[in-house]
Design a protein around this motif. Structure first.
Motif, PDB file in Angstrom:
ATOM      1  N   LYS A   1       0.851  -1.205   0.000  1.00  0.00           N
ATOM      2  CA  LYS A   1       0.000   0.000   0.000  1.00  0.00           C
ATOM      3  C   LYS A   1       0.874   1.238   0.000  1.00  0.00           C
ATOM      4  CE  LYS A   1      -2.580   2.535   3.475  1.00  0.00           C
ATOM      5  NZ  LYS A   1      -3.413   2.534   4.657  1.00  0.00           N
TER       6      LYS A   1
ATOM      7  N   GLY B   1      -4.367   5.683  -0.676  1.00  0.00           N
ATOM      8  CA  GLY B   1      -5.784   5.297  -0.606  1.00  0.00           C
ATOM      9  C   GLY B   1      -6.171   4.140  -1.512  1.00  0.00           C
TER      10      GLY B   1
ATOM     11  N   ASP C   1      -6.028   0.871   0.274  1.00  0.00           N
ATOM     12  CA  ASP C   1      -7.148   0.657   1.202  1.00  0.00           C
ATOM     13  C   ASP C   1      -8.405   0.239   0.449  1.00  0.00           C
ATOM     14  OD1 ASP C   1      -5.974   1.388   3.757  1.00  0.00           O
ATOM     15  OD2 ASP C   1      -5.889   3.424   3.012  1.00  0.00           O
TER      16      ASP C   1
ATOM     17  N   ILE D   1      -1.343  12.979   8.778  1.00  0.00           N
ATOM     18  CA  ILE D   1      -0.698  11.768   8.229  1.00  0.00           C
ATOM     19  C   ILE D   1      -0.847  11.873   6.725  1.00  0.00           C
ATOM     20  CG2 ILE D   1      -0.735   9.241   8.140  1.00  0.00           C
ATOM     21  CD1 ILE D   1      -2.521   9.492  10.759  1.00  0.00           C
ATOM     22  N   THR D   2       0.259  11.873   6.028  1.00  0.00           N
ATOM     23  CA  THR D   2       0.095  12.200   4.616  1.00  0.00           C
ATOM     24  C   THR D   2       1.287  11.801   3.761  1.00  0.00           C
ATOM     25  OG1 THR D   2      -0.349  14.053   3.124  1.00  0.00           O
ATOM     26  CG2 THR D   2       1.026  14.534   5.017  1.00  0.00           C
ATOM     27  N   ARG D   3       1.009  11.549   2.502  1.00  0.00           N
ATOM     28  CA  ARG D   3       2.095  11.549   1.539  1.00  0.00           C
ATOM     29  C   ARG D   3       2.547  12.997   1.445  1.00  0.00           C
ATOM     30  NH1 ARG D   3       0.684  11.085  -3.423  1.00  0.00           N
ATOM     31  NH2 ARG D   3      -1.540  11.298  -3.110  1.00  0.00           N
TER      32      ARG D   3
ATOM     33  N   LYS E   1      -0.975  17.918  -1.042  1.00  0.00           N
ATOM     34  CA  LYS E   1      -1.526  17.864   0.310  1.00  0.00           C
ATOM     35  C   LYS E   1      -1.531  19.198   1.052  1.00  0.00           C
ATOM     36  CE  LYS E   1      -2.467  13.498  -0.116  1.00  0.00           C
ATOM     37  NZ  LYS E   1      -3.809  12.930  -0.023  1.00  0.00           N
TER      38      LYS E   1
ATOM     39  N   LEU F   1       3.091  12.820  10.468  1.00  0.00           N
ATOM     40  CA  LEU F   1       3.694  11.575   9.959  1.00  0.00           C
ATOM     41  C   LEU F   1       3.572  11.607   8.447  1.00  0.00           C
ATOM     42  CD1 LEU F   1       4.636   8.561  10.021  1.00  0.00           C
ATOM     43  CD2 LEU F   1       2.237   7.947  10.429  1.00  0.00           C
ATOM     44  N   GLY F   2       4.676  11.404   7.759  1.00  0.00           N
ATOM     45  CA  GLY F   2       4.566  11.416   6.297  1.00  0.00           C
ATOM     46  C   GLY F   2       5.876  11.105   5.628  1.00  0.00           C
TER      47      GLY F   2
ATOM     48  N   GLY G   1       8.458   8.693   7.207  1.00  0.00           N
ATOM     49  CA  GLY G   1       8.391   7.262   6.921  1.00  0.00           C
ATOM     50  C   GLY G   1       6.949   6.823   6.842  1.00  0.00           C
ATOM     51  N   TYR G   2       6.780   5.554   6.591  1.00  0.00           N
ATOM     52  CA  TYR G   2       5.432   4.989   6.518  1.00  0.00           C
ATOM     53  C   TYR G   2       5.240   4.122   7.753  1.00  0.00           C
ATOM     54  CZ  TYR G   2       1.185   3.126   4.706  1.00  0.00           C
ATOM     55  OH  TYR G   2      -0.132   2.833   4.556  1.00  0.00           O
ATOM     56  N   ASN G   3       4.240   4.410   8.566  1.00  0.00           N
ATOM     57  CA  ASN G   3       4.122   3.717   9.852  1.00  0.00           C
ATOM     58  C   ASN G   3       2.640   3.530  10.204  1.00  0.00           C
ATOM     59  OD1 ASN G   3       4.075   3.046  12.588  1.00  0.00           O
ATOM     60  ND2 ASN G   3       6.002   4.145  12.979  1.00  0.00           N
TER      61      ASN G   3
ATOM     62  N   GLY H   1     -10.050  11.122  -0.162  1.00  0.00           N
ATOM     63  CA  GLY H   1      -9.417  11.283   1.139  1.00  0.00           C
ATOM     64  C   GLY H   1     -10.025  10.279   2.097  1.00  0.00           C
ATOM     65  N   LEU H   2      -9.159   9.587   2.804  1.00  0.00           N
ATOM     66  CA  LEU H   2      -9.638   8.601   3.779  1.00  0.00           C
ATOM     67  C   LEU H   2      -9.408   9.090   5.197  1.00  0.00           C
ATOM     68  CD1 LEU H   2      -8.205   5.409   2.035  1.00  0.00           C
ATOM     69  CD2 LEU H   2     -10.587   6.123   2.116  1.00  0.00           C
ATOM     70  N   ASN H   3      -8.288   9.801   5.368  1.00  0.00           N
ATOM     71  CA  ASN H   3      -7.918  10.157   6.741  1.00  0.00           C
ATOM     72  C   ASN H   3      -8.954  11.021   7.448  1.00  0.00           C
ATOM     73  OD1 ASN H   3      -5.415   8.963   7.579  1.00  0.00           O
ATOM     74  ND2 ASN H   3      -4.502   9.996   5.833  1.00  0.00           N
TER      75      ASN H   3
ATOM     76  N   TYR I   1     -11.375   8.489   8.769  1.00  0.00           N
ATOM     77  CA  TYR I   1     -10.826   7.800   9.952  1.00  0.00           C
ATOM     78  C   TYR I   1     -10.906   8.746  11.156  1.00  0.00           C
ATOM     79  CZ  TYR I   1      -8.382   4.870   6.435  1.00  0.00           C
ATOM     80  OH  TYR I   1      -8.064   4.061   5.382  1.00  0.00           O
TER      81      TYR I   1
HETATM   82  P1  ADP Z   1      -3.811   9.425  -0.782  1.00  0.00           P
HETATM   83  O1  ADP Z   1      -4.414   8.212  -1.424  1.00  0.00           O
HETATM   84  O2  ADP Z   1      -3.825  10.654  -1.645  1.00  0.00           O
HETATM   85  O3  ADP Z   1      -2.456   9.184  -0.220  1.00  0.00           O
HETATM   86  P2  ADP Z   1      -5.878   9.106   1.240  1.00  0.00           P
HETATM   87  O4  ADP Z   1      -6.285   9.956   2.415  1.00  0.00           O
HETATM   88  O5  ADP Z   1      -6.971   8.707   0.304  1.00  0.00           O
HETATM   89  O6  ADP Z   1      -4.711   9.850   0.479  1.00  0.00           O
HETATM   90  O7  ADP Z   1      -5.223   7.764   1.771  1.00  0.00           O
HETATM   91  C1  ADP Z   1      -4.024   7.762   2.441  1.00  0.00           C
HETATM   92  C2  ADP Z   1      -3.878   6.452   3.163  1.00  0.00           C
HETATM   93  O8  ADP Z   1      -2.494   6.196   3.360  1.00  0.00           O
HETATM   94  C3  ADP Z   1      -4.494   6.468   4.521  1.00  0.00           C
HETATM   95  O9  ADP Z   1      -4.854   5.157   4.898  1.00  0.00           O
HETATM   96  C4  ADP Z   1      -3.336   6.980   5.381  1.00  0.00           C
HETATM   97  O10 ADP Z   1      -3.475   6.656   6.743  1.00  0.00           O
HETATM   98  C5  ADP Z   1      -2.184   6.268   4.746  1.00  0.00           C
HETATM   99  N1  ADP Z   1      -0.889   6.938   4.894  1.00  0.00           N
HETATM  100  C6  ADP Z   1      -0.386   7.948   4.154  1.00  0.00           C
HETATM  101  N2  ADP Z   1       0.859   8.249   4.557  1.00  0.00           N
HETATM  102  C7  ADP Z   1       1.137   7.423   5.573  1.00  0.00           C
HETATM  103  C8  ADP Z   1       2.277   7.230   6.416  1.00  0.00           C
HETATM  104  N3  ADP Z   1       3.370   7.981   6.286  1.00  0.00           N
HETATM  105  N4  ADP Z   1       2.220   6.258   7.351  1.00  0.00           N
HETATM  106  C9  ADP Z   1       1.104   5.499   7.490  1.00  0.00           C
HETATM  107  N5  ADP Z   1       0.015   5.634   6.737  1.00  0.00           N
HETATM  108  C10 ADP Z   1       0.023   6.571   5.789  1.00  0.00           C
END
Ligand code: ADP
Length: 485
Positions: free
Chosen positions: A20, A23, A26, A305-307, A312, A334-335, A361-363, A387-389, A392
């Motif tokens: 993953k 999004g 997921d 929490i983001t890319r 973003k 976190l990103g 990082g991804y965590n 957007g999912l966050n 959540y």
């Molecule tokens: P996008 O698909 O544009 O990245 P979304 O909000 O649709 O944005 O989905 C992002 C998903 O990736 C969410 O489940 C979010 O928690 C997860 N995510 C993004 N960056 C990280 C990170 N650095 N560590 C853990 N989860 C992350």
């Protein structure tokens, strides 16, 4: 269908929990599960990355599949997705997929140079399900993003009269642009390389192929379906999307309400629900301790929490950080992604260690802990397909602060006096791509946070919203049936 189940092949380049990056991962896990609950025989098709081969127990179902322009034969393996619901087919082709790094990029963040071949082959295998003697014959091939965009093109030029294609756009900004030679490489007719086909400014666009040749287009929120028909958000394809607007539907993503549930989430210090909301503060304390942020009883903690990409809206945030932390507010970010953005954020964390924590990082674990521990969640996105966050966050009683764009506007109800009064407000929304507007919105959220009764009501409103996949999956099922009628 003669009473037999509707067969759908869901083709994707990533699927949680195997692989993953955002999004799409997921969605590729949760939507097929929800479709199966509605009686659809949906099966996944994934590339055989190392993480996929390691985590699944797979058996061979087809061997020695030859696909030009690949020299070597590939094998098709089959298993079941973790969770035990959805069957998955995996393409075993070591030269394309078995390598160290991410699904699209190497460890240094550079796109794999052979991505056209890697995802062209994924698409070719998907099309082969319809036209060859594989055991499973789908009536619908559900494609996702540019990585699967060639499937509709292959099926247009090698038609199976029964199969229909749907392409879901999770993000228009990623288009899969390659040199024109890929057209011949994959045996597509020369005439497909034109404005009325997959050509995009002298390049071959995998996404455009999907948008042009698919039977139907979906995107992941109703507002984003409208946004992408405009020059501001259409990334150059708004004209085509406007022409196809009658075959374009926005279906809001759901969330995995099992993985994201504050009552059962295994990563949390304390579980909670609307009735035990005061317990949430224990997660806030645990998060502060984990991130070395000092206790700050009265001040809110904002999570993010983001890319880390331009999309973003980090550039909106950076100039107003001093104003935000002046109020005592802390930020837990976190990103990972863009190196410059990573560095700017790390510099800020060094400068304001009592107020800002940045984890690069991804965590997954920390992501859950931020959702539970933060009081607010920031998404000032320039654009956001769904957007999912923010969903959540609402489920965890962590009120989102978002810009009204795409799915953010479709899911978050702004805390205006009327919406508060009517008990429908679930967060804080601002309109323009403007730092001052963002700051005003954050300040409004902080003021509301100090009014404990109103805050509690907003949390309850947010936590009571139904973001499960059920309704969206029903919309996909209706669409599949409509396409087959
Ligand atoms: P996008 O698909 O544009 O990245 P979304 O909000 O649709 O944005 O989905 C992002 C998903 O990736 C969410 O489940 C979010 O928690 C997860 N995510 C993004 N960056 C990280 C990170 N650095 N560590 C853990 N989860 C992350």
């Amino acid at each position: 269908m003669n009473g037999s189940k509707l067969g759908v092949l869901f083709v994707t380049s990533e699927a949680y929990p195997l692989v993953k990056t955002g999004g799409l991962g997921d969605v590729s896990y949760a939507l097929p599960n929800a479709l199966r609950e509605l009686g659809v025989d949906v099966r996944l098709l994934l590339p055989g990355y190392p993480a996929v081969l390691e985590q699944l127990s797979l058996v061979e179902v087809h061997e020695d599949i030859r696909l030009s322009p690949l020299q070597e034969p590939i094998r098709l393996l089959a298993g079941t997705m973790p969770g035990g619901m959805t069957p998955v087919y995996v393409i075993e082709c070591p030269s394309l997929y078995q390598r160290d790094g991410g699904p699209y990029q190497d460890n240094a963040g550079k796109d794999w140079p052979d991505n056209a071949l890697r995802f062209g082959i994924l698409s070719k295998v998907a099309a082969k399900f319809c036209n060859h003697s594989f055991l499973f014959k789908p009536l619908i091939v559900h494609c996702n993003d540019w990585q699967t965009g060639l499937v509709p093109a292959f099926l247009t030029f090698n038609p199976n009269p029964r199969a229909r294609t749907v392409i879901s756009v999770h993000n228009m900004a990623y288009q899969g642009l390659f040199g024109p030679e890929v057209v011949e490489l994959f045996g597509l007719p020369t005439e497909s390389f034109s404005m009325f086909g997959l050509e995009f400014h002298s390049k071959a666009s995998f996404l455009k192929a999907g948008l042009y040749y698919s039977t139907w287009i979906t995107t992941v929120s109703p507002s984003y379906a409208k946004d992408i028909q405009t020059p501001d958000y259409g990334c150059g394809l708004d004209g085509l999307l406007t022409e196809r607007q009658k075959e374009l539907t926005g279906i809001l993503n759901g969330i995995d309400t099992t993985a994201w549930n504050p009552e059962t989430d295994p990563y949390l210090s304390r579980h909670y629900n609307t009735k035990s909301l005061p317990v949430k503060v224990r997660n806030t304390q645990a998060l502060r301790t984990k991130l070395w942020l000092p206790p700050a009883k009265q001040a809110p903690l904002i999570g993010m929490i983001t890319r880390l990409t331009e999309q973003k809206g980090i550039d909106l945030l950076l100039p107003i950080i001093p104003d935000i932390i002046k109020t005592g507010t802390q930020l837990a970010i976190l990103g990972s992604g863009d190196e410059e953005l990573e560095k700017s954020l790390q510099d800020l964390a060094k400068r304001y260690p009592k107020h800002i924590s940045v984890t690069i990082g991804y965590n997954e674990e920390l992501a859950h802990q931020i959702e539970a521990g933060a009081n607010m969640f920031l998404m000032p996105s320039e654009f956001e397909p769904c957007g999912l966050n923010q969903m959540y966050s609402m489920r965890y009683g962590t009120l989102p602060i978002v810009r009204r764009t795409g799915g953010l506007g479709d899911t978050v109800v702004d805390a205006t006096p009327d919406n508060i009064q009517n008990q429908v407000a679930t967060g804080f929304v601002f309109e323009e791509k403007d730092s001052d507007e963002l700051l005003a919105c954050v300040q409004r959220a902080i003021r509301t946070f100090r009014d404990k009764t109103t805050w509690r009501q907003l949390q309850i409103n947010a936590m009571s919203r139904d973001f499960s996949w059920h309704k969206s999956a029903q919309q996909y099922v209706s669409l599949y049936h409509q396409l087959l009628d």
